[in-house]
Scaffold this motif. Structure first.
Motif, short mmCIF file in Angstrom:
data_model
loop_
_atom_site.label_atom_id
_atom_site.label_comp_id
_atom_site.label_asym_id
_atom_site.label_seq_id
_atom_site.Cartn_x
_atom_site.Cartn_y
_atom_site.Cartn_z
N LEU A 127 55.72 -47.66 105.73
CA LEU A 127 55.29 -48.87 104.91
C LEU A 127 55.47 -49.73 104.81
N VAL A 128 56.13 -50.31 104.57
CA VAL A 128 56.37 -52.04 104.91
C VAL A 128 56.19 -52.77 105.62
N ILE A 129 56.00 -51.92 106.85
CA ILE A 129 55.91 -53.44 107.91
C ILE A 129 54.66 -53.43 108.46
N ALA A 130 53.82 -51.81 107.95
CA ALA A 130 52.33 -51.59 107.40
C ALA A 130 51.74 -53.00 106.65
N VAL A 131 52.03 -53.19 105.12
CA VAL A 131 51.92 -53.96 104.00
C VAL A 131 52.09 -55.55 104.50
N ILE A 132 53.45 -55.57 105.16
CA ILE A 132 53.22 -57.17 105.63
C ILE A 132 52.80 -57.25 106.64
N ALA A 133 52.33 -56.10 107.80
CA ALA A 133 51.11 -56.67 108.51
C ALA A 133 50.00 -57.38 108.41
N ALA A 134 49.65 -56.38 107.09
CA ALA A 134 48.32 -56.21 106.43
C ALA A 134 48.35 -57.39 105.45
N VAL A 135 49.00 -58.22 104.68
CA VAL A 135 48.97 -59.20 104.39
C VAL A 135 49.12 -61.00 105.26
N GLY A 136 49.57 -60.44 106.59
CA GLY A 136 50.15 -61.60 107.46
C GLY A 136 48.60 -61.66 107.70
N ALA A 137 47.52 -60.28 108.06
CA ALA A 137 46.29 -60.68 108.62
C ALA A 137 45.45 -61.46 107.93
N GLY A 138 45.28 -61.34 106.11
CA GLY A 138 44.85 -61.94 104.79
C GLY A 138 44.62 -63.13 105.31
N LEU A 139 46.14 -63.56 105.08
CA LEU A 139 46.75 -64.85 104.96
C LEU A 139 46.01 -65.93 106.03
N ARG A 140 46.64 -65.14 107.15
CA ARG A 140 45.91 -66.06 108.33
C ARG A 140 44.50 -66.52 108.44
N ARG A 141 43.16 -65.34 107.50
CA ARG A 141 42.48 -65.64 107.52
C ARG A 141 41.87 -66.85 106.94
N ALA A 142 42.27 -67.16 105.86
CA ALA A 142 42.35 -67.74 104.90
C ALA A 142 42.61 -69.49 105.20
#
Length: 608
Positions: free
Chosen positions: A37-52
């Motif tokens: 779960l931690v790995i999935a959240v970290i990946a999702a946060v990274g994907a979101g921040l890279r779009r900003a």
């Protein structure tokens, strides 16, 4: 799916697959769900921040902050959050306590360790940090090849700690995850070169993907890495081998006590087997009543019982006199033992108190003189071992123990210490049960009779643990197995100022004929040892319907008033019960209340 999205998914997958090598470190694998779960959240946060529209260095910073918040929520407790949303000072203090307990557990437990919160936090946090690094290198900075370094570090640590518990499967999964990540970045790099000329069609497809040849090379390399160790020679010694050097005298406890016996015992008790672990012969008429003790745990810190010694001695030809025994000039019990290949990572099983032991290679063993525990210096020492033990045949009577003098102050100080956070119910219950007793022996027997009474139930389905909280739960629910009974009685005895510790080992084996006995995986056991001046450490049996009661726990018709001057090797009680029934094997049966106190019929520490 865009290339960046693919890299995000594959970097998370590579981390998840590499983290599976950590699963043998704990007795359960429930923590893996939290880590994924931690790995999935970290990946999702990274994907979101890279779009900003942010600097690239802000992406891992944001991921680290989210990881810290996940750790707080998962291990500091939601009740300590301000308004149930934001972490507060209490949550930070709680997290610090969990981290500290985890660091202490690392020093105490062997592999596999119990899934304590501190250990689970350390594993989840480590996996989360690796996930941040892999995502940063492979996705944010597009350097997938370098992402292999944190993945390799994660695998190396996990596989190194797992030792014999590791598997080639973990390497295959970790390598497969890394290869998939490399292939994804390779396709992205090729696609940036533009349309390929026809002359190069043999090397690259018109779609810009890596040709099958490149994928085949990666797969073949992985297969070769898995198969080569099978055919290559293996060296057990060398300049870097831990066995290459010699030592004498006292040494650090090191590998000699890397085993945590209670963790191993809990696993064996809850998953019993009929595998034969050892066979032995004893030249004693009470051979079917002799426990085989592997060691004793003399320190209780509120979390677990453990061996308190920090140093051990070379194995001597003759052991020093047992602690507290006034007269060691007693008859001997001679025994020959044969360990099977199924018994691994065990301290040496022996009758107590052993006076000497003969082993083929004395350098493979160390002695803790305080608890008379013989510990291996390497994992191979116990396998297939043949050895001879000479033990003292100590048989005090109940009346002699009633009149034993008070233990010396140094013994009382060491063996009655208790953690400050011990629940009050432990001392309260101990004093209530022993209210009518007037001496330490009768207090011990009051505890034994209480535990073996109808109000307690033997149950291997209960969660393990020997800490303060586990003891309080056991006293409330009154269900558990030998580890619960032994650790709780030892703690309650300490509240009564009776020196105590927890012993581990095996109950008497099943008779095979010709005075030969067989010990199987169903005979793992734990019991408390209590100290009596002049007689040293004596075992008591509080686990209901398991094992056998020593003869000195049979009630004498009258109590003597004059203290005994020395131990005796004579019969136990002035009014002994009837002879114990013969051992015939089969399922364990309940011993009669107040009855013969001999060996129970069958095995111990297993579910009925």
């Amino acid at each position: 799916m865009t290339t960046r999205a693919k890299l995000t998914v594959y970097s998370a997958l590579a981390t998840a697959l590499a983290s599976l090598c950590l699963t043998p470190l704990l007795t359960t694998r429930s923590w893996v769900t939290h880590a994924f779960l931690v790995i999935a959240v970290i990946a999702a946060v990274g994907a979101g921040l890279r779009r900003a529209p942010l600097y690239r260095w802000t992406v891992p910073v944001g991921q680290l902050l989210v990881l810290f918040l996940l750790i707080l929520i998962g291990f500091a407790g939601s009740g300590s959050l301000l308004g149930g949303v934001l972490p507060g000072p209490s949550s930070l203090r709680a997290l610090d306590h969990v981290v500290s307990s985890g660091l202490d557990d690392i020093q105490v437990y062997a592999i596999p360790a119990p899934p304590n919160p501190g250990l689970r936090l350390i594993l989840v946090a480590a996996v989360g940090l690796v996930a941040v690094v892999v995502d940063t290198v492979a996705v944010t900075y597009r350097r997938s090849a370098l992402a292999g370094l944190p993945l390799l570090a994660l695998y190396s640590v996990g596989n190194g700690l797992s030792g014999d518990h590791g598997s080639w499967l973990w390497f295959a999964l970790a390598s497969a995850g890394y290869l998939v990540l490399l292939f994804a970045e390779g396709q992205d790099r090729v696609s940036r070169w533009g349309r390929v000329f026809h002359g190069g069609s043999r090397d690259w497809t018109s779609s810009g993907r890596v040709s099958p040849g490149g994928q085949q090379v990666g797969v073949l390399a992985l297969v070769a890495a898995l198969l080569l160790p099978v055919v290559l020679p293996h060296w057990d010694s060398g300049l870097l081998s831990p066995d290459s050097g010699g030592s004498s005298g006292r040494s650090s406890i090191g590998s000699a006590t890397s085993l945590d016996p209670l963790v191993s015992l809990e696993s064996a008790v809850t998953k019993p087997t009929n595998n034969e672990l050892l066979t032995y012969t004893l030249d004693s008429e009470i051979a079917d009543q002799v426990y085989l003790r592997t060691g004793a745990l003399d320190q209780f810190d509120g979390t677990n019982w453990r061996l308190g010694s920090t140093t051990v001695n070379d194995l001597p030809s003759s052991f020093p006199a047992p602690e507290g025994l006034r007269d060691a000039n007693l008859p001997r019990i001679e025994g020959d033992f044969q360990i099977s290949d199924r018994l691994e990572k065990s301290w040496l099983p022996m009758p107590y108190p052993a006076a000497s032991v003969q082993v083929p290679n004395r350098s493979d063993w160390k002695l803790d003189p305080l608890t008379r525990t013989v510990l291996p210096t390497n994992d191979r020492a116990i396998r297939g071992l043949r050895y001879h033990v000479s033990a003292l045949d100590l048989r005090p009577t109940a009346n002699e123990l009633r009149t034993a003098s008070t233990a010396p102050q140094d013994i009382r100080d060491h063996y009655t210490s208790l953690p400050q956070d011990l629940p009050p119910v432990v001392a309260q219950q101990a004093h209530e049960v022993t209210a009518k007793a007037t001496n330490d022996y009768d207090r011990a027997m009051a505890l034994v009779n209480w535990f073996t009474g109808p109000q307690f139930q033997y149950d291997t389905a209960v969660n393990g643990g020997t800490g303060s909280n586990a003891i309080a739960v056991f006293l409330r629910d009154r269900k558990g197995f030998c580890v619960h009974f032994a650790s709780t009685m030892a703690a309650m005895a300490r509240t009564l100022k009776i020196p105590s510790r927890v012993a581990v080992g095996f109950t008497p084996g099943d008779a095979k004929g010709g005075n030969v006995y067989s010990v199987t995986g169903r005979m793992y056991h734990a019991w408390p040892e209590l100290y009596f001046s002049g007689y040293g450490w004596l075992r008591f049996e509080p686990t209901p319907s398991r094992g056998n009661q020593p003869r000195y726990t049979e009630q004498s018709t009258t109590a003597t008033t004059a203290p005994s001057q020395q131990p005796t090797a004579s019969a136990q009680s002035s009014a002994p019960g009837p002879a114990p029934p013969p051992r015939t094997g089969g399922a364990p049966k309940h011993r009669p209340r107040g009855g013969w106190g001999g060996a129970s019929n069958g095995s111990v520490c297993v579910s009925d």
